[in-house]
Write a protein that holds these residues in place. Sequence first.
Motif: not given
Length: 349
Positions: A25-36, A259-274
């Motif tokens: 998190r010191e270099s990446d503020a979105s560390a909890p969800i970045t890898e996924l 907020w990582p779970l909120a990003v995960f929900y949006r990833m699911l929505d984008i996956s369905a659209s793609n």
Amino acid sequence: MSKNRFEVLLKTLRFDDSASRPVRRESDASAPITELFNSFIDQCQAVLAIGSCACIDEMLLAFRGRCRLKMFMPKKPTKYGIKIQCLTNARSGYLLNAYIYQGKDSDGLHLLREYQTLKKPTQAVMRLIPPIERSNRNITFDNWYTSIELIDSLKKKQLTGVGTLRKNQKEIPPEFLATRHRNVDSTVFGFTKDITMSSYVLIKNKAVITVSSIHHMPVVDETTKKPEIILFYNQTKIGVDLLDQRCSNYSTGRRTRRWPLAVFYRMLDISASNCYVVRLSTQPHGQKTETRFSFMKNLAKELTRPHMERRANNLKLQLIFEWLFDTSSTVTRKPLHQQFQVAVALKKG
């Protein structure tokens, strides 16, 4: 699965190693969800290649909880949320590349030093275009990104660009600005070796200034009286908006404070659209054989089919079903105390 089990899994769901999170998190503020998130983007790029026209714009993921990434955008319907910079197909809305905005001076992360001296909007575009570099594609963007500096930078990457310019850009000649002496539906063109600029008077004292590196002729549509650059811009600027609309129409998102779970929900929505875009690309001549709602239902069934088949072939579950629902008896369900005894016996082994 049962509702209680689903809620337990949802509460305990995490997307990274919590032990190493403070260091990352010191270099990446979105560390909890970045890898996924990065893994998801890699899969999007591996599945499908976009067409000749791309679109770059921001997407605001609605979120009002505590998050250092949260920002306020008054022109968006949701106002507060997490901004995601997106590169999509201009017409189908297929997401090809994206990154989570982490605040001031974060657009230049992972860029070469020569690009970190450019304007922040230009850095955002340069960070998104690596998957389509040197492909001679065109990119459409709005007036927050557009500048002559950006058009020149895209040319070095063998890409073209079309966008609207803000009136405060120093490269705009005075003759292109709106004045009371210019007539409505009048257009002024300006040309250099590689760039074309147009100024169209939409209403009195208001001009729409566009810049393009793909148009090189002063062409005006006879029906609408608009220059060809504006018509092309209107046709290719909807990529990210179309993706955002699809995610809002059929959303997996639920109310959450994480907020990582909120990003995960949006990833699911984008996956369905793609997935829907990929399905349409396999149809002859792009024919729409099923609605998106039907596709989403079939997709959900196919995703759960392995689990349902595994349960159907489970011998223990078959015996329980036959014992609890005896079709030869007039009373099809056993008494509750007998069901409890069966459950206790199975738990003991």
